[in-house]
Every structure is written in C-alpha cells, then in structure tokens.
Design an enzyme around this catalytic site. Structure first.
Site, PDB file in Angstrom:
ATOM      1  N   ARG A  92       6.837   0.174   3.865  1.00 31.76           N
ATOM      2  CA  ARG A  92       6.194  -0.147   2.586  1.00 31.76           C
ATOM      3  C   ARG A  92       6.958  -1.291   1.937  1.00 31.76           C
ATOM      4  NH1 ARG A  92       8.113   2.012  -1.913  1.00 31.76           N
ATOM      5  NH2 ARG A  92       8.565   4.147  -1.337  1.00 31.76           N
TER       6      ARG A  92
ATOM      7  N   HIS B 193       6.551   2.426  -4.474  1.00 35.17           N
ATOM      8  CA  HIS B 193       5.735   3.610  -4.150  1.00 35.17           C
ATOM      9  C   HIS B 193       4.420   3.542  -4.926  1.00 35.17           C
ATOM     10  CE1 HIS B 193       4.475   7.747  -3.665  1.00 35.17           C
ATOM     11  NE2 HIS B 193       4.465   7.883  -4.975  1.00 35.17           N
TER      12      HIS B 193
ATOM     13  N   TYR C 290      16.672   2.298  -4.928  1.00 34.79           N
ATOM     14  CA  TYR C 290      17.031   3.082  -3.734  1.00 34.79           C
ATOM     15  C   TYR C 290      17.005   2.293  -2.425  1.00 34.79           C
ATOM     16  CZ  TYR C 290      11.912   3.487  -3.661  1.00 34.79           C
ATOM     17  OH  TYR C 290      10.570   3.209  -3.682  1.00 34.79           O
TER      18      TYR C 290
HETATM   19  C1  LIG Z   1       2.425  18.749  -3.804  1.00 38.04           C
HETATM   20  C2  LIG Z   1       2.991  17.518  -4.430  1.00 38.04           C
HETATM   21  N1  LIG Z   1       4.319  17.392  -4.558  1.00 38.04           N
HETATM   22  C3  LIG Z   1       4.853  16.285  -5.104  1.00 38.04           C
HETATM   23  C4  LIG Z   1       4.043  15.270  -5.537  1.00 38.04           C
HETATM   24  C5  LIG Z   1       4.646  14.006  -6.136  1.00 38.04           C
HETATM   25  N2  LIG Z   1       4.585  12.934  -5.142  1.00 38.04           N
HETATM   26  C6  LIG Z   1       3.593  12.022  -5.186  1.00 38.04           C
HETATM   27  S1  LIG Z   1       3.691  10.964  -3.924  1.00 38.04           S
HETATM   28  C7  LIG Z   1       5.059  11.676  -3.293  1.00 38.04           C
HETATM   29  C8  LIG Z   1       5.716  11.151  -2.037  1.00 38.04           C
HETATM   30  C9  LIG Z   1       4.854  11.254  -0.828  1.00 38.04           C
HETATM   31  O1  LIG Z   1       5.385  10.482   0.206  1.00 38.04           O
HETATM   32  P1  LIG Z   1       4.642  10.285   1.580  1.00 38.04           P
HETATM   33  O2  LIG Z   1       3.951  11.525   1.992  1.00 38.04           O
HETATM   34  O3  LIG Z   1       5.630   9.724   2.541  1.00 38.04           O
HETATM   35  O4  LIG Z   1       3.491   9.227   1.275  1.00 38.04           O
HETATM   36  P2  LIG Z   1       3.566   7.751   0.700  1.00 38.04           P
HETATM   37  O5  LIG Z   1       3.463   7.861  -0.802  1.00 38.04           O
HETATM   38  O6  LIG Z   1       4.851   7.137   1.141  1.00 38.04           O
HETATM   39  O7  LIG Z   1       2.375   7.058   1.250  1.00 38.04           O
HETATM   40  C10 LIG Z   1       5.442  12.757  -4.084  1.00 38.04           C
HETATM   41  C11 LIG Z   1       6.607  13.613  -3.804  1.00 38.04           C
HETATM   42  C12 LIG Z   1       2.646  15.440  -5.398  1.00 38.04           C
HETATM   43  N3  LIG Z   1       1.781  14.494  -5.765  1.00 38.04           N
HETATM   44  N4  LIG Z   1       2.151  16.553  -4.816  1.00 38.04           N
END
Ligand SMILES: Cc1ncc(C[n+]2csc(CCOP(=O)(O)OP(=O)(O)O)c2C)c(N)n1
Length: 364
Positions: free
Chosen positions: A256, A260, A269
């Site tokens: 990425r 985020h 980070y």
């Molecule tokens: C069940 C849940 N836990 C925490 C969150 C907060 N949250 C939103 S995105 C994220 C990270 C997800 O990372 P990844 O699965 O690697 O996907 P990316 O965003 O990198 O595409 C988190 C922890 C959420 N939306 N839903």
C-alpha cells in the site's frame, strides 16, 4: 496449472512479468495484446479516480476514503469475473468495483456518505462493501453454497486483507468452504499492513496462501504487482470454482503506497525509505514497460489516458454531487422489515426536532 505448481509454504510465488516488465522465462502473457492494453488503460483510469477521491476528501467534499494506490493490479482481478459471478468486497475495493463496472459516481457517492452509492443496478452481482474486517468471506461462502445447491455455474469472490486473515470469521469461512466444497475464490490482498500493524506481526506463517492446505483446498501466492500473474491466477481459480472443483485461495502480495485511509498518517509507522524502496515495483510502471517494449504504448498514449482519467473522475464527481441528499429518515428505514414502535417514535422525535431547527420545515 499454477495452483499446485508453486508451494506457498516455501514462499514460492507466481510472477509472469518481472519488475522491469519482462516476461519471466518459461511463461506466456496469457492474454491477447489488445486485452493487456485495455487493462492497462483501466489501471490508469483507476489511479486517476483514486487520486481524485483523495483530493476530494482533502477539500472536505468526501468523508473517509481507503485508497487503492499501489494495489491496482490486484484490484483488476475483478475484471475476470463473468457476469453471473459475485463479487463480495471490503472497503479497499474501489478499484475492483470500478473494474467490475460499478459507475465511479456511485463509488464517490458512497464515500460522500450516501448509502445509495452501494445500491447497484439490477443484475450487477456485487455486494455492498463491508467495513467490518473479515466479515464478508462468510457471506461469499454462503452465497457460493447457495449457488452450488442450485447447480449454478458461477463463483463468489471474497476480497479481504492480510489483517482480516487473522479474524475468526475468515477461518470459519475457509473451513466451511473446504468442507462443503463451495465455489468460492478467496482473495487476500496482502498490502503488508493492517493499518499500522505490519504483516510480520500478523502471523508467524510464511505466507497466508499456505493456510489453504489446512482447509483442504489449494492456495497460491501471486506477485500482486504483476497484472499478468493476477490474471492467470484469477482465470484458473474462477474456472476451477465454476467447474465444481471447490474453493481456491489467492494471496496477492502487494504494497500500500498511500495511507490506510484518509484518517491515517503512515509516517508514524513506516519510513520514507521503505516506501521509496517499493515504488519501483509500482504495478503500472511494470505493465507500461511491458507494453512499451512491445511497441504497444507510447508517451502520447500515456498523456491521453491520464487526461481521460481526470475528465472521467470530474464527470463522476459532478454527478455524485448533483444528486439530492438522501432523506434523513433513511437511517431509520432499513434495519428491520417492519419498523419496531421504538424506532418509529425515534423517527418522529427526530423529525419534530429537525422541523424545530429549520423553522417548521421538515426534511423527512
Ligand atoms: C471487526 C473489525 N475490527 C476492527 C476494525 C477496524 N479496522 C478497520 S480496517 C482495519 C485493518 C484491516 O487491515 P487489512 O485486513 O490488512 O486490510 P487493509 O485495510 O490493509 O486493506 C481495522 C483493524 C473493523 N473495521 N472491524
């Protein structure tokens, strides 16, 4: 052909175009020139549309946004679905929605806070995007199971990230898919971060793709910055799923480039040096180098498509902003088939409150 040939537990991955845009020895592009050129054009449009969304957010014209910058080749995976296949996306999939044919204006409208952006034309086999991390693979498995029971020859494709792969729901989804041999293609876009958490702290396993074997189906690690590898993996996985050979897991390894979401500051980070080290792996640079080496693309083409991307994004923004806001009572409308009395009371209170604020005029 590719699944089974590479062992993800040994870190082996499928790459057809190397970072310089040269075909790796022993491989074929797998797609006709005209199709590759067309896909590259779509990647360029996707990048411009993504940039436009970021700019809109900075101007206060759009809420939060999760950029796809750097992940365009992974997102192009949805271009290989047939019309009856279902796409089940997370919030990161603006590019994949675009490749699937969802109008850009709908995507912008959603991120502007209007749920109607996720209400697609009849016959568009796309689920609304999922914000709950890791929830949607279960939906894709349920959908695929239903299609299998109805003897439909179609696949359901679940998109999720490396962080989501640690959620219990993703384990349940893959386990169920293996047991019931559902036509599900799991796409894990490993962009190496779950917000600030790096991939190495996500799992001690060498790869996410290798987990497939413990669920009893094949997994493949793919260079997610190589559109030709993404295409080859998708075509094979979708065919296998549709032909009744069960689920498949593809881990697309990418990076990425952006934050985020627009609320994130990645400098907290990761270092600039790390980001810069990944920039030469940009999926657009790679495909462009390939096309140029075959004299299928030049600087004039590049300038033209980037201009077109800006114009298309502008037009879509115009359409999204021109639509009258959704009635505010929408927030009371969709959770239950029949509105419970307490919700009806809340709606009435809300309307009375709005009316008092706007001098007697109700916006219901
Ligand atoms: C069940 C849940 N836990 C925490 C969150 C907060 N949250 C939103 S995105 C994220 C990270 C997800 O990372 P990844 O699965 O690697 O996907 P990316 O965003 O990198 O595409 C988190 C922890 C959420 N939306 N839903």
């Amino acid at each position: 052909m590719y699944f089974g040939r590479f062992d993800p537990s040994k870190g082996e991955s499928l790459q057809i175009l190397d970072p310089q845009g040269r075909i790796v020895k022993g491989f074929e592009p797998g797609l006709p020139d005209a199709r590759i050129r067309e896909l590259y054009e779509r990647l360029c449009l996707m990048r411009q549309a993504d940039r436009a969304a970021m700019n809109l957010q900075r101007e206060g014209r759009l809420g939060t946004y999760a950029p796809v910058y750097g992940q365009e080749a992974c997102q192009a995976s949805s271009a290989f679905l047939e019309s009856s296949d279902w796409m089940v996306p997370s919030y990161r999939e603006s590019g994949a929605l675009f490749m699937r044919g969802v109008p850009l204006s709908s995507i912008y409208r959603y991120w502007m806070g209007d749920e109607r952006g996720m209400s697609f034309a009849e016959g568009t086999c796309v689920f609304p995007i999922q914000i709950v991390v890791g929830a949607q693979p279960l939906h894709a498995v349920g959908l695929a199971w239903a299609m299998k029971l109805q003897a439909e020859k179609a696949a359901a494709v679940a998109y999720f990230g490396d962080g989501a792969s640690s959620e219990g729901a993703v384990h349940e989804a893959m386990n169920f898919a293996g047991v019931f041999q559902t036509p599900t293609v799991f796409i894990c876009q490993n962009n190496q971060f779950a917000i600030s958490l790096p991939r190495r702290q996500q799992t001690a396993a060498a790869t996410i793709a290798q987990r497939a074997s413990s669920y009893g189906f094949p997994g493949l690690l793919v260079d997610g910055n190589d559109l030709l590898a993404v295409a080859a993996a998708m075509q094979e996985a979708l065919t296998d799923a549709r032909e009744g050979r069960g689920p498949r897991l593809i881990e697309m390894l990418t990076y990425r480039f952006g934050p985020h979401t627009t609320s994130d500051d990645p400098t907290k980070y990761r270092t600039d040096a790390e980001l810069e080290a990944h920039k030469p792996l940009d999926p657009l640079l790679r495909l462009r180098a390939y096309l140029q080496s075959k004299k299928l693309w030049n600087d004039t083409d590049e300038a033209r498509i980037m201009e077109k991307g800006l114009a298309e994004a502008d037009e879509a923004i115009h359409q999204a902003e021109a639509m009258a806001p959704a009635p505010v009572t929408d927030i009371f409308a969709y959770t239950y088939r029949r509105q419970p009395p307490y919700l009806k009371r809340q709606q009435e209170d809300f309307l009375a409150f709005s009316a008092s604020k706007s001098g007697g005029e109700s916006h219901g």
